[in-house]
Design a protein around this motif. Sequence first.
Motif, mmCIF file in Angstrom:
data_model
loop_
_atom_site.group_PDB
_atom_site.id
_atom_site.type_symbol
_atom_site.label_atom_id
_atom_site.label_comp_id
_atom_site.label_asym_id
_atom_site.label_seq_id
_atom_site.Cartn_x
_atom_site.Cartn_y
_atom_site.Cartn_z
ATOM 1 N N ASN A 162 1.298 -6.807 -6.069
ATOM 2 C CA ASN A 162 0.419 -5.696 -6.419
ATOM 3 C C ASN A 162 0.530 -4.596 -5.362
ATOM 4 O O ASN A 162 0.604 -4.885 -4.164
ATOM 5 N N TYR B 247 -3.690 4.875 -2.687
ATOM 6 C CA TYR B 247 -4.821 5.701 -2.285
ATOM 7 C C TYR B 247 -4.369 7.154 -2.283
ATOM 8 O O TYR B 247 -3.320 7.492 -1.724
ATOM 9 N N ASP C 215 -8.621 5.573 -5.387
ATOM 10 C CA ASP C 215 -7.697 4.439 -5.247
ATOM 11 C C ASP C 215 -7.577 3.675 -6.554
ATOM 12 O O ASP C 215 -8.463 3.697 -7.402
ATOM 13 N N TRP C 216 -6.458 2.999 -6.680
ATOM 14 C CA TRP C 216 -6.190 2.166 -7.860
ATOM 15 C C TRP C 216 -5.116 1.155 -7.489
ATOM 16 O O TRP C 216 -4.435 1.284 -6.467
ATOM 17 N N THR C 217 -4.971 0.114 -8.287
ATOM 18 C CA THR C 217 -4.023 -0.960 -8.004
ATOM 19 C C THR C 217 -3.105 -1.156 -9.201
ATOM 20 O O THR C 217 -3.563 -1.159 -10.352
ATOM 21 N N PRO D 83 -10.963 -4.823 1.520
ATOM 22 C CA PRO D 83 -10.303 -4.861 0.203
ATOM 23 C C PRO D 83 -11.234 -5.193 -0.957
ATOM 24 O O PRO D 83 -10.948 -4.829 -2.097
ATOM 25 N N HIS E 13 -9.458 -2.577 -8.113
ATOM 26 C CA HIS E 13 -8.351 -3.530 -8.255
ATOM 27 C C HIS E 13 -7.601 -3.396 -9.570
ATOM 28 O O HIS E 13 -6.835 -4.282 -9.950
ATOM 29 N N TRP F 59 -1.456 -1.336 -3.884
ATOM 30 C CA TRP F 59 -2.708 -0.577 -3.858
ATOM 31 C C TRP F 59 -2.383 0.859 -3.473
ATOM 32 O O TRP F 59 -1.738 1.125 -2.464
ATOM 33 N N THR G 262 0.838 -1.205 0.000
ATOM 34 C CA THR G 262 0.000 0.000 0.000
ATOM 35 C C THR G 262 0.870 1.251 0.000
ATOM 36 O O THR G 262 1.871 1.314 0.714
ATOM 37 N N ARG H 41 -12.250 -2.139 -2.958
ATOM 38 C CA ARG H 41 -11.239 -1.315 -3.618
ATOM 39 C C ARG H 41 -11.362 -1.416 -5.144
ATOM 40 O O ARG H 41 -11.979 -2.327 -5.680
#
Length: 508
Positions: free
Chosen positions: A394, A398, A452-454, A427, A432, A396, A364, A430
Amino acid sequence: MSIQNNIDRITDILRRDDGISGAMHYTEQISWILFLKFLNDYEDNKSDEAFLEGTDYNYVLRKDLRWHQWACPKDDTGKLDVKRALTGDDLIDFVNKTLFPYLQVFKNTTNDPKSLTYKIGAIFEYLDNRIASGHTLREVLDIIDSLDFQSSDELFELSQVYENLLKSMGSDGGNSGEFYTPRAIIKAMVETTDIKVGDTIYDGAVGSGGFLVEAFDFLTAGDKKEKLSAKDWETIQNDTFFGQEKTSLGYVMGMMNMILHGIESPNVYKGNTLTQNIRDFQEKDRHDVILANPPFGGKEKKQIQQNFPVESNATEILFMQHFMKMLKLEGRAAIVVPEGVLFQTNNAFTKVKQTLLENYNVHTIVSLPSGVFLPYSGVKTNILYFDRKGATNNIWYYDVTPPYKLTKNKPITYEHIAEFVHLFHNPKERNHTNTKLKDAVTSSSVERSCNDWTVNIKDIKDNDLSAKNPHKVVEVIHQSPKELLTAIKQNDTEINTLMNQIESLIDG
């Protein structure tokens, strides 16, 4: 009169003293006096307990240098004994020539941070009395003498008042701001690191102790304290909170803040964290949770840099390496870093980030808005979360987006970060992917902003971890070739006009 009113009275009194300049000074002076009053009440309480058990308590402080002997001696009626109570030049001479030299030599007797002896020595090692007038000091002593450190209600109120003092010192600007991280950020970081009783919690740049205090409150708030066993409580008090603070001012404020909030035995050392060679760390030296906002923008000399595999004079990169090495297996960390750590690609930054991504799980990254640390610093910052549970897959992201520009008088609040905390714990709600979303909807079918994005590790190039929000639409104005040509001609005309003005000034 409330404690807040009493502390306000003290700050007003100190502002009039010739030796005090600004919030940093009066917070420092209030801190050492509060500490000595706390120490007196603590030792008296221990003595009473020993008496009930049929034993004797050995006071740490010499009898004639205890609070009720020099600060506020009492007569038979319990009132201030004006015949024995020093004031004016006599009081200042006593404090500067007898009391402080006595307290400062405690540093030579122990390295155990749990002991009262260590706390006294570390607090007073580089501390001086700045109060110039003995009459001013007498007023302050009399007010603080009325505070009761044995009353849990009064102690709680005093902890809140002291927190406000630290906050006002941080907003005072200058170097004082480095000791104070906004409580909204600290609270969000603590709530998203899954702290449990039995964890060891570490901050290598303690400052005013905000992270350790918030973690303590998290473990003991509400009915949590009632459910703790005696063993749990002992663990929290003695074997949970660890840290180090370089500056004497930071150390005294941090210790005072922790004591006022109920942490009696924090394992906090006075010293420069970066002087430790991280190659020497073993698993027994490491911690379950790391929470920190280390100094950034500073420079360290070559001798310090040699303690790290990747040498750099940038303190933020040295602290990153330190925290990586201090994290236990399965441990987790949340660290505030300047944005440069994420996007810079010079040799040192790239090497450290490559090690971080390959050996730790960076799961994160929170992009904080500009102005979070105003007026101390305008540097854009991020919260970097990682754990020691394998490599990064991955990340995440924010993006914290308050509805207004942050300023000294309009600071960040917990409400600005609440959505992040909610999504962290949920989660499934979110985003993703890193694709643009027009209408992001939570499971409760309530529209939320696209903050937010992943991103998959394969899509990260050159170890650039900077937060680029794909949902923020940058308005592009498309101009026709004729409009572009007109704009260029207009710029050329303005440039020629300015050049002619400059030439005429030279010729004139």
